[in-house]
Design a protein around this motif. Structure first.
Motif, PDB file in Angstrom:
ATOM      1  N   LEU A 235     -70.780  43.600 -15.578  1.00  0.00           N
ATOM      2  CA  LEU A 235     -70.890  44.068 -13.992  1.00  0.00           C
ATOM      3  C   LEU A 235     -70.175  42.787 -13.316  1.00  0.00           C
ATOM      4  O   LEU A 235     -69.436  43.249 -12.295  1.00  0.00           O
ATOM      5  CB  LEU A 235     -72.175  44.281 -13.622  1.00  0.00           C
ATOM      6  CG  LEU A 235     -73.125  45.324 -13.996  1.00  0.00           C
ATOM      7  CD1 LEU A 235     -74.624  44.973 -13.419  1.00  0.00           C
ATOM      8  CD2 LEU A 235     -72.662  46.536 -13.563  1.00  0.00           C
ATOM      9  N   GLU A 236     -70.397  41.759 -13.753  1.00  0.00           N
ATOM     10  CA  GLU A 236     -69.751  40.495 -12.879  1.00  0.00           C
ATOM     11  C   GLU A 236     -68.493  40.212 -13.082  1.00  0.00           C
ATOM     12  O   GLU A 236     -67.627  39.508 -12.366  1.00  0.00           O
ATOM     13  CB  GLU A 236     -70.778  39.308 -13.069  1.00  0.00           C
ATOM     14  CG  GLU A 236     -72.135  39.512 -12.232  1.00  0.00           C
ATOM     15  CD  GLU A 236     -72.892  38.383 -11.951  1.00  0.00           C
ATOM     16  OE1 GLU A 236     -73.724  38.420 -11.295  1.00  0.00           O
ATOM     17  OE2 GLU A 236     -72.848  37.468 -12.982  1.00  0.00           O
ATOM     18  N   ASN A 237     -67.899  40.469 -14.399  1.00  0.00           N
ATOM     19  CA  ASN A 237     -66.653  40.014 -14.550  1.00  0.00           C
ATOM     20  C   ASN A 237     -65.363  40.859 -14.117  1.00  0.00           C
ATOM     21  O   ASN A 237     -65.199  41.937 -14.659  1.00  0.00           O
ATOM     22  CB  ASN A 237     -66.456  39.909 -16.336  1.00  0.00           C
ATOM     23  CG  ASN A 237     -65.087  39.304 -16.822  1.00  0.00           C
ATOM     24  OD1 ASN A 237     -64.183  39.334 -16.209  1.00  0.00           O
ATOM     25  ND2 ASN A 237     -65.269  38.578 -18.073  1.00  0.00           N
ATOM     26  N   PRO A 238     -64.807  40.524 -13.369  1.00  0.00           N
ATOM     27  CA  PRO A 238     -63.848  41.296 -12.589  1.00  0.00           C
ATOM     28  C   PRO A 238     -62.583  41.821 -13.306  1.00  0.00           C
ATOM     29  O   PRO A 238     -61.971  42.753 -12.847  1.00  0.00           O
ATOM     30  CB  PRO A 238     -63.271  40.567 -11.433  1.00  0.00           C
ATOM     31  CG  PRO A 238     -63.462  39.253 -11.923  1.00  0.00           C
ATOM     32  CD  PRO A 238     -64.630  39.071 -12.730  1.00  0.00           C
ATOM     33  N   TYR A 239     -62.404  41.356 -14.432  1.00  0.00           N
ATOM     34  CA  TYR A 239     -61.365  41.791 -15.230  1.00  0.00           C
ATOM     35  C   TYR A 239     -61.679  42.611 -16.572  1.00  0.00           C
ATOM     36  O   TYR A 239     -60.578  43.013 -17.150  1.00  0.00           O
ATOM     37  CB  TYR A 239     -60.250  40.518 -15.585  1.00  0.00           C
ATOM     38  CG  TYR A 239     -59.054  41.040 -15.823  1.00  0.00           C
ATOM     39  CD1 TYR A 239     -58.106  41.458 -15.260  1.00  0.00           C
ATOM     40  CD2 TYR A 239     -58.357  40.884 -17.253  1.00  0.00           C
ATOM     41  CE1 TYR A 239     -56.686  41.792 -15.014  1.00  0.00           C
ATOM     42  CE2 TYR A 239     -57.129  40.880 -17.410  1.00  0.00           C
ATOM     43  CZ  TYR A 239     -56.150  41.574 -16.360  1.00  0.00           C
ATOM     44  OH  TYR A 239     -54.881  41.837 -16.670  1.00  0.00           O
ATOM     45  N   LEU A 240     -62.741  42.744 -16.607  1.00  0.00           N
ATOM     46  CA  LEU A 240     -63.352  43.622 -17.730  1.00  0.00           C
ATOM     47  C   LEU A 240     -63.534  44.974 -17.219  1.00  0.00           C
ATOM     48  O   LEU A 240     -64.363  45.340 -16.491  1.00  0.00           O
ATOM     49  CB  LEU A 240     -64.575  43.239 -18.229  1.00  0.00           C
ATOM     50  CG  LEU A 240     -65.087  43.866 -19.608  1.00  0.00           C
ATOM     51  CD1 LEU A 240     -64.102  43.575 -20.747  1.00  0.00           C
ATOM     52  CD2 LEU A 240     -66.699  43.180 -19.941  1.00  0.00           C
ATOM     53  N   ASN A 241     -62.416  46.037 -17.903  1.00  0.00           N
ATOM     54  CA  ASN A 241     -62.554  47.444 -17.465  1.00  0.00           C
ATOM     55  C   ASN A 241     -62.036  48.241 -18.620  1.00  0.00           C
ATOM     56  O   ASN A 241     -61.253  47.968 -19.291  1.00  0.00           O
ATOM     57  CB  ASN A 241     -61.580  47.284 -16.394  1.00  0.00           C
ATOM     58  CG  ASN A 241     -61.822  48.831 -15.426  1.00  0.00           C
ATOM     59  OD1 ASN A 241     -62.925  49.369 -15.546  1.00  0.00           O
ATOM     60  ND2 ASN A 241     -60.907  49.251 -14.589  1.00  0.00           N
ATOM     61  N   GLY A 242     -62.795  49.494 -18.836  1.00  0.00           N
ATOM     62  CA  GLY A 242     -62.249  50.405 -19.660  1.00  0.00           C
ATOM     63  C   GLY A 242     -62.570  50.091 -20.934  1.00  0.00           C
ATOM     64  O   GLY A 242     -62.068  50.667 -22.228  1.00  0.00           O
ATOM     65  N   GLN A 243     -63.580  49.289 -21.468  1.00  0.00           N
ATOM     66  CA  GLN A 243     -63.775  48.692 -22.805  1.00  0.00           C
ATOM     67  C   GLN A 243     -65.230  49.224 -23.234  1.00  0.00           C
ATOM     68  O   GLN A 243     -66.189  49.380 -22.558  1.00  0.00           O
ATOM     69  CB  GLN A 243     -63.994  47.517 -22.562  1.00  0.00           C
ATOM     70  CG  GLN A 243     -62.704  46.547 -22.220  1.00  0.00           C
ATOM     71  CD  GLN A 243     -61.557  46.911 -23.169  1.00  0.00           C
ATOM     72  OE1 GLN A 243     -61.466  46.962 -24.535  1.00  0.00           O
ATOM     73  NE2 GLN A 243     -60.403  47.364 -22.462  1.00  0.00           N
ATOM     74  N   THR A 244     -65.317  49.752 -24.585  1.00  0.00           N
ATOM     75  CA  THR A 244     -66.470  49.740 -25.100  1.00  0.00           C
ATOM     76  C   THR A 244     -66.627  48.834 -26.230  1.00  0.00           C
ATOM     77  O   THR A 244     -65.852  48.376 -26.825  1.00  0.00           O
ATOM     78  CB  THR A 244     -66.479  51.301 -26.010  1.00  0.00           C
ATOM     79  OG1 THR A 244     -66.219  52.327 -25.200  1.00  0.00           O
ATOM     80  CG2 THR A 244     -67.666  51.348 -26.877  1.00  0.00           C
ATOM     81  N   VAL A 245     -67.642  47.928 -25.752  1.00  0.00           N
ATOM     82  CA  VAL A 245     -68.031  46.628 -26.651  1.00  0.00           C
ATOM     83  C   VAL A 245     -69.223  47.059 -27.428  1.00  0.00           C
ATOM     84  O   VAL A 245     -70.222  47.249 -27.091  1.00  0.00           O
ATOM     85  CB  VAL A 245     -68.221  45.698 -25.877  1.00  0.00           C
ATOM     86  CG1 VAL A 245     -68.653  44.349 -26.657  1.00  0.00           C
ATOM     87  CG2 VAL A 245     -67.065  45.216 -24.853  1.00  0.00           C
ATOM     88  N   ARG A 246     -68.766  46.861 -28.831  1.00  0.00           N
ATOM     89  CA  ARG A 246     -70.084  46.983 -29.757  1.00  0.00           C
ATOM     90  C   ARG A 246     -70.863  45.609 -29.817  1.00  0.00           C
ATOM     91  O   ARG A 246     -70.197  44.484 -29.806  1.00  0.00           O
ATOM     92  CB  ARG A 246     -69.546  47.031 -31.224  1.00  0.00           C
ATOM     93  CG  ARG A 246     -68.886  48.298 -31.502  1.00  0.00           C
ATOM     94  CD  ARG A 246     -68.303  48.564 -32.958  1.00  0.00           C
ATOM     95  NE  ARG A 246     -69.452  48.661 -33.972  1.00  0.00           N
ATOM     96  CZ  ARG A 246     -69.401  49.408 -34.947  1.00  0.00           C
ATOM     97  NH1 ARG A 246     -68.322  50.316 -35.046  1.00  0.00           N
ATOM     98  NH2 ARG A 246     -70.474  49.326 -35.901  1.00  0.00           N
ATOM     99  N   LEU A 247     -72.166  45.958 -29.705  1.00  0.00           N
ATOM    100  CA  LEU A 247     -73.114  44.790 -29.734  1.00  0.00           C
ATOM    101  C   LEU A 247     -74.140  44.945 -30.852  1.00  0.00           C
ATOM    102  O   LEU A 247     -75.141  45.614 -30.824  1.00  0.00           O
ATOM    103  CB  LEU A 247     -73.857  44.993 -28.307  1.00  0.00           C
ATOM    104  CG  LEU A 247     -74.933  43.665 -27.995  1.00  0.00           C
ATOM    105  CD1 LEU A 247     -74.163  42.426 -27.865  1.00  0.00           C
ATOM    106  CD2 LEU A 247     -75.694  44.262 -26.961  1.00  0.00           C
TER     107      LEU A 247
END
Length: 256
Positions: A235-247
């Protein structure tokens, strides 16, 4: 974009991943509306989180109920954050049985209806509200985090409905980010692995231990707090977009 001073909507926020996310949003100075179908769990969540949280009964496939939840969020402050955690597991159903009987269509349809169509419903309705916000200094109007699963990539035998629904969430993530870019709304997705949630809590202890041991590192089940931390970072990182991150601790699920 900072959570502090804004409001957020968390679907499925009365337990598990959603409750942990709502808790972290409140810890970061945000106000949160929890949308869930369980009134009992919703009341417990609000009792824990205090005046910064509000509960609204909402089925994610119900447009009117979601509109009520979004209205409540806008009353708390500018709605800039949505984390969509609500969904359901799928019954283990083979495409055809041992006697060649086709798997039931209605169960497949229901899982896709809730997990994929419900996700799109949350996405479209919340984006419409966020788009009305003033643009922030970092260029954002808001951000949305969706929830997929590692089953989107390595689903197990019998998981056709669940894997298909979660693969659909992954598939729409980049498209949604591009679609909403002109409105300065970011969209990202978390694909959790084996998480210690109420859904997993129904399994026998030896099965849970076996799942934990199958994670390369750290050798444990994922915690809801792990998910919440990543969700707020997204939510807060302004340059993170369009990503699916495996956790997922680097797990890759076996065929069965």
């Amino acid at each position: 974009m900072q959570i502090d001073g804004t409001s957020a909507l968390v679907t499925g926020g009365a337990s598990g991943l959603g409750l942990a996310t709502a808790r972290r949003i409140v810890e970061h100075g945000g106000r949160v509306v929890i949308a869930d179908i369980s009134e009992e769990q919703g009341a417990k969540a609000v009792a824990e989180l205090g005046s910064a949280a509000t509960f609204v009964v909402a089925d994610i496939t119900d447009e009117a109920a979601l509109a009520e939840a979004l209205d409540a969020a806008e009353q708390l402050g500018p709605l800039r954050a949505v984390v969509h955690c609500a969904g359901r597991g799928g019954d283990r159903t083979r495409i055809i049985g041992k006697d060649r009987t086709p798997g039931a269509l209605d169960t497949f349809t229901e899982v896709v209806r809730i997990n994929l169509i419900g996700t799109y419903n949350v996405l479209r309705l919340s984006a419409s509200r966020i788009a009305a916000n003033e643009e922030l200094d970092d260029g954002d109007r808001g951000a949305i985090v969706l929830t997929a699963s590692v089953a989107a990539f390595d689903g197990q035998i019998g998981q056709t409905s669940y894997s298909a629904s979660k693969a659909g969430v992954h598939g729409l993530t980049l498209v949604a980010a591009r679609d909403l870019a002109s409105w300065q709304i970011r969209v990202n997705t978390i694909a959790p692995g084996v998480m210690d949630t109420p859904m997993l809590g129904r399994l026998r202890e030896d099965i849970r231990d076996g799942l934990a041991a199958s994670v390369p590192h750290p050798k444990r089940l994922g915690q809801p707090a792990d998910f919440a931390r990543l969700a707020v970072d997204m939510l807060e990182n302004p340059y993170l977009n369009g990503q699916t991150v495996r956790l997922d601790g680097a797990i890759r699920m076996a065929p069965r």
